[in-house]
Design a protein around this motif. Structure first.
Motif, mmCIF file in Angstrom:
data_model
loop_
_atom_site.group_PDB
_atom_site.id
_atom_site.type_symbol
_atom_site.label_atom_id
_atom_site.label_comp_id
_atom_site.label_asym_id
_atom_site.label_seq_id
_atom_site.Cartn_x
_atom_site.Cartn_y
_atom_site.Cartn_z
ATOM 1 N N GLU A 250 20.103 -12.733 -9.786
ATOM 2 C CA GLU A 250 19.896 -14.025 -10.430
ATOM 3 C C GLU A 250 18.758 -14.781 -9.773
ATOM 4 O OE1 GLU A 250 23.351 -16.438 -10.703
ATOM 5 O OE2 GLU A 250 24.492 -14.950 -11.813
ATOM 6 N N ASN A 251 18.008 -15.529 -10.601
ATOM 7 C CA ASN A 251 17.012 -16.470 -10.103
ATOM 8 C C ASN A 251 16.661 -17.455 -11.206
ATOM 9 O OD1 ASN A 251 15.041 -15.470 -11.803
ATOM 10 N ND2 ASN A 251 13.839 -14.512 -10.213
ATOM 11 N N ALA A 252 15.733 -18.354 -10.943
ATOM 12 C CA ALA A 252 15.346 -19.366 -11.917
ATOM 13 C C ALA A 252 13.862 -19.308 -12.239
ATOM 14 C CB ALA A 252 15.711 -20.751 -11.387
ATOM 15 N N ALA A 253 13.243 -18.144 -12.118
ATOM 16 C CA ALA A 253 11.820 -17.995 -12.415
ATOM 17 C C ALA A 253 11.548 -18.356 -13.872
ATOM 18 C CB ALA A 253 11.360 -16.569 -12.129
ATOM 19 N N GLU A 254 10.403 -18.982 -14.121
ATOM 20 C CA GLU A 254 10.079 -19.431 -15.473
ATOM 21 C C GLU A 254 9.811 -18.281 -16.432
ATOM 22 O OE1 GLU A 254 6.867 -22.178 -15.212
ATOM 23 O OE2 GLU A 254 7.906 -23.410 -13.739
#
Length: 74
Positions: free
Chosen positions: A25-29
């Protein structure tokens, strides 16, 4: 702070990406492939027109336009 400005509702929207193969999981655009396992089987969680959604494959043109017209504030 919201009370001081008489704001009745507020929301912070952020992207959350999850690899459906390895769970990364991550929040990269602009994540297109998983940096851990290389999979492109991703669930991209976003808030669009008030709803949390993961995939855009069933969206109509209006919702896709809203997504494409968004401005990312850093």
């Amino acid at each position: 702070m919201m009370d001081a400005y008489n704001i009745g509702y507020g929301s912070v929207n952020h992207n959350r990406n999850r690899c459906l193969d390895c769970g990364y999981e991550n929040a990269a655009e602009q994540l297109e492939t998983c940096p851990r396992c290389g999979s492109d089987h991703l669930d991209k969680l976003q808030r669009i027109t008030g709803y949390l959604v993961g995939t855009t494959d069933r969206w109509n043109n209006a919702k896709l336009s809203e997504l494409n017209d968004r401005i990312i504030h850093n």
